[in-house]
Scaffold this active site. Structure first.
Site, mmCIF file in Angstrom:
data_model
loop_
_atom_site.group_PDB
_atom_site.id
_atom_site.type_symbol
_atom_site.label_atom_id
_atom_site.label_comp_id
_atom_site.label_asym_id
_atom_site.label_seq_id
_atom_site.Cartn_x
_atom_site.Cartn_y
_atom_site.Cartn_z
ATOM 1 N NE ARG A 198 10.898 17.316 -16.100
ATOM 2 C CZ ARG A 198 12.013 16.755 -16.576
ATOM 3 N NH1 ARG A 198 12.148 16.551 -17.875
ATOM 4 N NH2 ARG A 198 12.979 16.411 -15.764
ATOM 5 C CB CYS A 240 5.686 35.264 -27.126
ATOM 6 S SG CYS A 240 4.753 35.300 -28.663
ATOM 7 N N GLY A 292 7.075 8.141 -9.062
ATOM 8 C CA GLY A 292 6.173 8.794 -10.004
ATOM 9 C C GLY A 292 6.785 8.790 -11.389
#
Length: 487
Positions: free
Chosen positions: A383, A414, A346
């Site tokens: 990630r 935030c 992938g």
């Protein structure tokens, strides 16, 4: 005539490649003049499976078509990144179509006798479905949503595998209704549920996802080959053997093979060889106990790529050659026929083909730290917050007058953990309005994007042959408000 330097298909280029002509642009398309390409046209030139790992050149982790475009700009697919940002706004995700196609072909060259499934969870859209199908790969999906999108985009369901540790009844119904080729069973509850749903007089082909007890992967949260995580059925405690016996007792299920997935961002071949040995041992026990010889073996994916220059990447040619040799040797020793192999890349297909563009919103100097805040962040790329991964952002679109200094590129959300890249070198005169480009952005960024702070997900733009076109439009405030029914 110059000859291209071979590349590792899971890394990127090492040296500039020969010139190729671009096709005539469509009316209204973003265009660039013919350029010196960094790899040959898709389908031409040598396979990239016998080259070195990623080098430490400044563009080594960028798509192979990347070239300088003047005023410290870069062009990908023949399109200057500044033009993409001007036309589509920021943040924007850019996919090099030729790079994706090239990587699909590299897998088919490396595994000519195997089934190669693209792992849709890395990134999926209708254009991606179309490219994968045209290049001859199958598709690995994890939900009814991925399945339905692929089928409506014209992908043949019989060339798909449905995965998931907790498939819903809707997932299973969709798979049966649409005729998915294989379903990878992940737990014993699915066996009875699926068997009861298969229409009378038919059989559904299934795989058993087994846990071989091998630790591999770039982070603890993406290691899936050990017994202490949620996926699969353990060989060590007998769960896999028990599930196999149950499946073989179901007349509406046809067990065709074993599946395993060790984890993600694996950059060495050794864990795959260990998995092959353990799975061959299980195949031999299945034949001995049940008199059944399973014809398929799916080793999953997890093939690592380099995110920054000099990082290791999995050598695809070495993986293919050594897995084939280990499979042949082990099966011969066990007196088994060699099963048909499957792999599920992938990230290694789409990750290095992607670039994300951000606009700098502010620069803040606090003590010894310089924070460069951009108009995206963890809502389009979680990630770094999840896995602590590191990227190599680059200033594009203007000549920097100052030397580089270490800065931390942060997002607009935030959260103190909304950090996209820590301690990376950028020009000391970086300022609001500057354009930053981050390579290796094609996988597990937009596919994991969220609606945090209602910022909206960025668009996806394809580039090839000097043309740019929109694949997925930007998510608008109206899109988000439409889902909110109100008081």
């Amino acid at each position: 005539m110059s000859h291209p330097t071979p590349l590792n298909p899971l890394g990127n280029r090492t040296l500039p490649r020969a010139v190729r002509e671009t096709t005539a642009p469509a009316a209204g398309a973003v265009t660039a003049p013919p350029r010196t390409a960094l790899r040959p046209p898709a389908g031409d030139g040598p396979a990239r499976g016998d080259g070195p790992l990623s080098d430490d050149g400044p563009l080594s982790v960028w798509p192979g078509s990347t070239t300088p475009a003047g005023h410290d700009d870069l062009a990908v697919g023949g399109v200057p990144l500044t033009e993409v940002a001007d036309r589509f706004g920021t943040p924007s995700y850019v996919l090099d179509e030729d790079e994706i196609r090239h990587r699909c072909r590299a897998y088919l060259r490396a595994f000519p006798e195997a089934e190669v499934y693209y792992a849709a969870k890395a990134f999926l859209c209708r254009a991606m479905v179309h490219w994968v199908r045209e290049e001859g790969l199958g598709l690995d999906v994890c939900s009814a949503g991925e399945l339905e999108l692929a089928v409506t985009a014209g992908f043949p369901p019989e060339r798909m595998v449905l995965h998931g540790n907790a498939k819903s009844p809707a997932d299973l119904r969709a798979a049966l209704r649409l005729g998915v080729g294989r379903i990878a069973l992940d737990n014993t509850s699915e066996i009875a549920r699926l068997a009861a749903a298969v229409p009378a007089g038919t059989r559904q082909k299934v795989l058993i996802r087994v846990v071989p007890g091998i630790a591999a992967g770039g982070h603890a949260k993406i290691r899936t080959g050990t017994d202490d995580q949620k996926f699969g059925l353990s060989i060590a405690d007998g769960s896999a053997q028990h599930a196999i016996a149950r499946v073989l007792s179901q007349p509406r299920l046809e067990l065709v093979g074993l599946h395993c997935h060790l984890g993600s961002q694996i950059t060495t071949v050794k864990p795959y060889l260990s998995a092959v040995r353990r799975l061959i041992g299980l195949l031999a026990r299945i034949r001995e106990q049940h008199g059944v010889t399973l014809p398929e073996l799916d080793l999953g994916g997890g093939h690592g790529v380099a995110y920054r220059p000099g990082e290791p990447a999995l050598d695809l040619a070495a993986l293919a050659a050594r897995v084939r040799a280990e499979l042949a040797r082990g099966c011969a020793a066990a007196g088994l026929p060699v099963p048909r192999l499957a792999v599920e890349p992938g990230r290694a297909v789409v990750g290095p083909a992607g670039v994300v563009l951000y606009r700098v919103l502010s620069v803040k100097r606090t003590g010894a730290h310089t924070f460069v805040a951009v108009d995206g962040g963890m809502s389009d790329n979680p990630r770094p917050a999840l896995y602590g991964v590191r990227y190599a952002p680059r200033l594009v679109g203007r000549d920097a007058a100052a030397a580089t200094e270490p800065v931390t590129v942060v997002g607009r959300h935030c959260e103190a953990g909304d950090v996209l890249a820590a301690d990376v070198p950028l020009p000391a005169d970086v300022r609001p309005g500057d354009l930053l480009a981050v390579p290796v952005a094609g996988a597990y960024q937009l596919s994991m994007a969220s609606g945090y702070n209602l910022v909206g997900r960025p668009p996806v733009v394809a580039v090839t042959g000097g043309r740019a076109r929109l694949l997925v439009r930007r998510e608008s405030l109206a899109d988000m408000q439409e889902r909110d029914i109100g008081l």
